[in-house]
Motif scaffolding. Sequence first.
Motif, PDB file in Angstrom:
ATOM      1  N   TYR A   1      86.637  70.682  40.558  1.00  0.00           N
ATOM      2  CA  TYR A   1      85.190  72.129  40.867  1.00  0.00           C
ATOM      3  C   TYR A   1      86.051  72.951  39.855  1.00  0.00           C
ATOM      4  O   TYR A   1      86.629  73.288  39.485  1.00  0.00           O
ATOM      5  N   ILE A   2      84.458  73.593  39.429  1.00  0.00           N
ATOM      6  CA  ILE A   2      84.054  74.206  37.827  1.00  0.00           C
ATOM      7  C   ILE A   2      83.833  75.674  38.839  1.00  0.00           C
ATOM      8  O   ILE A   2      82.126  75.315  39.206  1.00  0.00           O
ATOM      9  N   CYS A   3      83.836  77.099  38.207  1.00  0.00           N
ATOM     10  CA  CYS A   3      83.625  78.063  38.533  1.00  0.00           C
ATOM     11  C   CYS A   3      82.588  78.192  37.216  1.00  0.00           C
ATOM     12  O   CYS A   3      81.994  77.966  35.904  1.00  0.00           O
ATOM     13  N   SER A   4      81.497  78.648  38.149  1.00  0.00           N
ATOM     14  CA  SER A   4      79.931  79.158  37.205  1.00  0.00           C
ATOM     15  C   SER A   4      79.899  80.352  36.171  1.00  0.00           C
ATOM     16  O   SER A   4      79.265  80.483  35.420  1.00  0.00           O
ATOM     17  N   VAL A   5      81.012  80.958  36.734  1.00  0.00           N
ATOM     18  CA  VAL A   5      80.847  82.376  36.182  1.00  0.00           C
ATOM     19  C   VAL A   5      81.950  82.122  34.867  1.00  0.00           C
ATOM     20  O   VAL A   5      81.429  82.017  33.478  1.00  0.00           O
ATOM     21  N   CYS A   6      83.065  81.763  34.906  1.00  0.00           N
ATOM     22  CA  CYS A   6      83.623  81.630  33.923  1.00  0.00           C
ATOM     23  C   CYS A   6      84.834  80.418  33.190  1.00  0.00           C
ATOM     24  O   CYS A   6      85.826  80.628  32.727  1.00  0.00           O
ATOM     25  N   LEU A   7      83.474  79.244  34.178  1.00  0.00           N
ATOM     26  CA  LEU A   7      84.663  77.761  33.881  1.00  0.00           C
ATOM     27  C   LEU A   7      85.071  76.991  34.179  1.00  0.00           C
ATOM     28  O   LEU A   7      85.577  76.369  33.083  1.00  0.00           O
ATOM     29  N   SER A   8      85.832  78.149  35.083  1.00  0.00           N
ATOM     30  CA  SER A   8      87.516  77.560  34.650  1.00  0.00           C
ATOM     31  C   SER A   8      87.626  76.418  36.087  1.00  0.00           C
ATOM     32  O   SER A   8      86.755  75.925  37.072  1.00  0.00           O
ATOM     33  N   ILE A   9      88.861  75.907  35.251  1.00  0.00           N
ATOM     34  CA  ILE A   9      88.733  74.159  36.482  1.00  0.00           C
ATOM     35  C   ILE A   9      89.824  74.182  37.637  1.00  0.00           C
ATOM     36  O   ILE A   9      91.134  74.355  36.987  1.00  0.00           O
ATOM     37  N   PHE A  10      89.224  73.792  38.826  1.00  0.00           N
ATOM     38  CA  PHE A  10      90.198  73.298  39.311  1.00  0.00           C
ATOM     39  C   PHE A  10      90.283  72.089  40.552  1.00  0.00           C
ATOM     40  O   PHE A  10      88.800  71.327  40.495  1.00  0.00           O
ATOM     41  N   CYS A  11      91.412  71.429  40.716  1.00  0.00           N
ATOM     42  CA  CYS A  11      91.262  70.305  41.202  1.00  0.00           C
ATOM     43  C   CYS A  11      91.232  70.335  42.823  1.00  0.00           C
ATOM     44  O   CYS A  11      91.213  68.833  42.951  1.00  0.00           O
ATOM     45  N   LYS A  12      91.345  71.209  43.376  1.00  0.00           N
ATOM     46  CA  LYS A  12      90.760  71.394  44.467  1.00  0.00           C
ATOM     47  C   LYS A  12      90.159  72.640  45.060  1.00  0.00           C
ATOM     48  O   LYS A  12      89.870  73.455  44.217  1.00  0.00           O
ATOM     49  N   TYR A  13      89.282  72.668  46.136  1.00  0.00           N
ATOM     50  CA  TYR A  13      88.153  73.397  46.131  1.00  0.00           C
ATOM     51  C   TYR A  13      89.150  75.020  46.913  1.00  0.00           C
ATOM     52  O   TYR A  13      89.971  74.614  47.542  1.00  0.00           O
ATOM     53  N   HIS A  14      88.746  76.001  45.864  1.00  0.00           N
ATOM     54  CA  HIS A  14      88.915  76.906  46.473  1.00  0.00           C
ATOM     55  C   HIS A  14      88.173  78.270  46.945  1.00  0.00           C
ATOM     56  O   HIS A  14      86.982  77.985  46.616  1.00  0.00           O
ATOM     57  N   LYS A  15      88.116  78.717  47.497  1.00  0.00           N
ATOM     58  CA  LYS A  15      86.792  80.243  48.082  1.00  0.00           C
ATOM     59  C   LYS A  15      86.982  81.410  47.294  1.00  0.00           C
ATOM     60  O   LYS A  15      85.593  81.692  47.370  1.00  0.00           O
ATOM     61  N   LYS A  16      87.640  81.112  46.024  1.00  0.00           N
ATOM     62  CA  LYS A  16      87.971  82.197  45.480  1.00  0.00           C
ATOM     63  C   LYS A  16      88.295  82.165  44.254  1.00  0.00           C
ATOM     64  O   LYS A  16      89.261  81.506  44.192  1.00  0.00           O
TER      65      LYS A  16
END
Length: 296
Positions: free
Chosen positions: A253-268
Amino acid sequence: MASAPSKLYADDVSLVVVLLDTNPFFWSSSSLSFSQFLSHVLAFFNAILTLNQLNQVVVIATGYNSCDYIFDSSSDLNRSFENGRMPVIRSSLLQKLEEFLIKDEQLSKEEPERRIKSSLLSGSLSMALCYIQRVFRSGALHPHPRILCLQGSPDGPEQYVAIMNAIFSAQRSMVPIDSYYIGAQNSAFLQQASYITGGVHHKPQNLDGLFQYLVTIFAADLHSRGFLHLPKPVGVDFRASCFCHKNTIDMGYICSVCLSIFCKYHKKCSTCGSVFGQAQSEAASASDKKRKTPET
């Protein structure tokens, strides 16, 4: 690839900043001993310096916990000649290398061990770029700079952000990053570094001909590379590391604002604080309900 069209000596003059992997955890398990590896590398340094008297070689040791400059051929001391032949680099380099290994070993005892026994590649890349920027801003004529990573340690996912920042900085400065990887599994970081910056990445099948690989692939200057058939990337590993657990992932999952990458879904987003997808709609509906609730 030219770094800066002005202030250049000539097309065939090179500044090679070499990142030398000294990670003891890798060399203790490698089939090639560090002393054998070093003998090939020293001969390669001599070959570069004898190709052109204006060529420069800078060596940065990349340890497990630290990195440091251990050799600079531009200094008067290191540029001394013995019997009118090759520069005397062995004694000064080996002395500083030994001092660095002792210091890095002491830091290894003080710092907690990491999960992956990787070397501090992000730090040595940053130091190499800082040195090249000093050369750019020195005001004098300078050679064509490039970075050569002699690496064997596995990739450290926790260094992903810092390494990618260094890669994009090198791309912006038009400094190619060459990589020669001798580890068991190929390095995704070095593949991406060479691909993005226009450098050459090579992983040899046989370590016996180390010096021949180094001379035939990496000794040529940037201008001469246009006339040579150098190894081309067959497939580049573009996998990234997640920001939450520092693991290498195929999908995430990629944050559309800062492009941070996460392996699991986060609410924030833990980096910039942005609210994601469903959580954002839930927060909006909750605020609407508060506005619609009549006051008592």
